[in-house]
Design a protein around this motif. Structure first.
Motif, short mmCIF file in Angstrom:
data_model
loop_
_atom_site.label_atom_id
_atom_site.label_comp_id
_atom_site.label_asym_id
_atom_site.label_seq_id
_atom_site.Cartn_x
_atom_site.Cartn_y
_atom_site.Cartn_z
N THR A 79 33.40 63.29 -35.95
CA THR A 79 34.71 62.65 -35.87
C THR A 79 34.65 61.18 -36.28
OG1 THR A 79 36.49 62.07 -34.35
CG2 THR A 79 34.29 62.06 -33.46
N ARG A 80 35.80 60.67 -36.69
CA ARG A 80 35.94 59.24 -36.91
C ARG A 80 36.14 58.56 -35.57
NH1 ARG A 80 36.89 58.42 -42.51
NH2 ARG A 80 37.21 60.48 -43.38
N LEU A 81 35.83 57.27 -35.54
CA LEU A 81 35.89 56.55 -34.27
C LEU A 81 37.01 55.53 -34.25
CD1 LEU A 81 32.09 55.90 -33.80
CD2 LEU A 81 33.51 57.33 -32.34
N GLY A 82 37.63 55.41 -33.10
CA GLY A 82 38.54 54.31 -32.86
C GLY A 82 37.92 53.41 -31.82
N VAL A 83 38.49 52.23 -31.64
CA VAL A 83 37.98 51.31 -30.64
C VAL A 83 39.15 50.83 -29.80
CG1 VAL A 83 36.90 49.07 -30.27
CG2 VAL A 83 36.01 50.59 -32.00
N ARG A 84 38.98 50.80 -28.50
CA ARG A 84 40.07 50.39 -27.61
C ARG A 84 39.50 49.62 -26.43
NH1 ARG A 84 41.03 56.62 -25.64
NH2 ARG A 84 39.06 56.81 -24.53
N TYR A 85 40.39 48.87 -25.79
CA TYR A 85 40.00 48.15 -24.59
C TYR A 85 40.34 48.99 -23.37
CZ TYR A 85 39.36 44.02 -27.43
OH TYR A 85 38.91 43.13 -28.38
N LEU A 86 39.48 48.93 -22.37
CA LEU A 86 39.74 49.63 -21.11
C LEU A 86 40.42 48.68 -20.14
CD1 LEU A 86 36.34 51.50 -20.72
CD2 LEU A 86 38.47 52.38 -21.66
N ASP A 87 40.89 49.23 -19.05
CA ASP A 87 41.59 48.44 -18.05
C ASP A 87 40.75 47.28 -17.51
OD1 ASP A 87 43.84 49.97 -18.29
OD2 ASP A 87 43.31 51.34 -16.67
N ASP A 88 39.44 47.48 -17.43
CA ASP A 88 38.58 46.41 -16.88
C ASP A 88 38.15 45.41 -17.95
OD1 ASP A 88 36.84 47.90 -18.33
OD2 ASP A 88 35.50 48.42 -16.69
N GLY A 89 38.63 45.54 -19.18
CA GLY A 89 38.31 44.58 -20.23
C GLY A 89 37.12 44.96 -21.07
N ALA A 90 36.51 46.10 -20.81
CA ALA A 90 35.39 46.56 -21.62
C ALA A 90 35.93 47.19 -22.90
CB ALA A 90 34.55 47.56 -20.86
N LYS A 91 35.15 47.09 -23.96
CA LYS A 91 35.55 47.66 -25.24
C LYS A 91 34.82 48.99 -25.43
CE LYS A 91 36.30 45.65 -29.81
NZ LYS A 91 35.80 44.57 -30.68
N GLU A 92 35.57 49.98 -25.81
CA GLU A 92 35.00 51.33 -25.87
C GLU A 92 35.34 51.97 -27.21
OE1 GLU A 92 35.52 54.98 -22.83
OE2 GLU A 92 37.25 54.55 -24.06
N ARG A 93 34.40 52.75 -27.75
CA ARG A 93 34.75 53.54 -28.93
C ARG A 93 35.17 54.92 -28.46
NH1 ARG A 93 28.76 54.92 -31.37
NH2 ARG A 93 28.21 55.97 -29.47
N TYR A 94 36.09 55.52 -29.18
CA TYR A 94 36.59 56.82 -28.74
C TYR A 94 36.76 57.76 -29.92
CZ TYR A 94 41.24 55.35 -30.36
OH TYR A 94 42.27 54.92 -31.12
N CYS A 95 36.78 59.03 -29.57
CA CYS A 95 36.91 60.11 -30.55
C CYS A 95 38.36 60.19 -31.02
CB CYS A 95 36.48 61.41 -29.89
SG CYS A 95 36.82 62.87 -30.86
N LYS A 97 39.64 62.63 -32.47
CA LYS A 97 40.13 64.00 -32.38
C LYS A 97 40.56 64.36 -30.96
CE LYS A 97 38.05 66.08 -36.43
NZ LYS A 97 36.82 66.62 -36.99
N CYS A 98 39.68 64.10 -29.97
CA CYS A 98 40.00 64.53 -28.61
C CYS A 98 40.32 63.36 -27.69
CB CYS A 98 38.87 65.37 -28.02
SG CYS A 98 37.39 64.45 -27.63
N GLY A 99 40.04 62.13 -28.13
CA GLY A 99 40.37 60.96 -27.33
C GLY A 99 39.34 60.60 -26.28
N ALA A 100 38.24 61.35 -26.22
CA ALA A 100 37.22 61.05 -25.22
C ALA A 100 36.48 59.78 -25.57
CB ALA A 100 36.23 62.21 -25.13
N GLY A 101 36.10 59.00 -24.56
CA GLY A 101 35.31 57.81 -24.78
C GLY A 101 33.90 58.18 -25.17
N ASN A 102 33.29 57.37 -26.04
CA ASN A 102 31.93 57.65 -26.48
C ASN A 102 31.03 56.45 -26.28
OD1 ASN A 102 31.19 60.37 -28.05
ND2 ASN A 102 33.37 59.99 -28.28
N GLY A 103 31.21 55.76 -25.17
CA GLY A 103 30.32 54.65 -24.84
C GLY A 103 30.91 53.29 -25.15
N HIS A 104 30.48 52.30 -24.40
CA HIS A 104 30.98 50.94 -24.59
C HIS A 104 30.33 50.31 -25.81
CE1 HIS A 104 32.29 50.43 -20.12
NE2 HIS A 104 32.84 51.47 -20.71
N VAL A 105 31.06 49.43 -26.50
CA VAL A 105 30.51 48.75 -27.65
C VAL A 105 30.45 47.25 -27.45
CG1 VAL A 105 31.05 50.49 -29.38
CG2 VAL A 105 32.78 48.82 -28.77
#
Ligand SMILES: [Zn+2]
Length: 119
Positions: A79-95, A97-105
């Motif tokens: 899958t291609r990756l997106g990057v988003r911020y979480l509620d606590d301010g951590a930056k996370e990459r996500y799938c 396709k399914c929207g699951a988080g794939n670890g902090h970046v």
């Protein structure tokens, strides 16, 4: 680039298309990475102190990051990756396709907490 060492990636183009493997090394400045079992070449080695036998050495060479996709931990698809911020301010990459988080970046930054997308 959002691919890190020890990620599992799938090659989408070239001779090794379709094979997946673990990322051994990344070179962010060159945008390249070395994937286990991908882009193997025979390097001819001359006899030396370190390698008294010489001969042909099979090793992986770097591939361009745009030629691989991350295999998602959530859905198992390449899958291609997106990057988003979480509620606590951590930056996370996500799938994508399914929207699951794939670890902090990036480390946690409180000032980014407000940028988090509400789900
Ligand atoms: Zn997924």
């Amino acid at each position: 680039m959002w691919i890190k060492s020890n990620d599992t990636v799938k090659v989408i183009t070239g001779e090794d298309r379709g094979t997946s493997g673990r990322v051994l090394r990344v070179d962010p400045t060159a945008g390249k990475l070395v994937v286990e079992g991908v882009n193997r070449v025979y390097k001819h080695v001359k006899r030396s102190q370190k390698n008294p036998q010489g001969g042909r050495l099979s090793k992986e060479m770097p591939v361009q990051v745009s030629n691989v996709l991350l295999v998602c931990e959530g859905c198992g698809a390449a899958t291609r990756l997106g990057v988003r911020y979480l509620d606590d301010g951590a930056k996370e990459r996500y799938c994508k396709k399914c929207g699951a988080g794939n670890g902090h970046v990036a480390p946690l930054k409180a000032r980014y907490a407000k940028k988090a997308v509400k789900k």
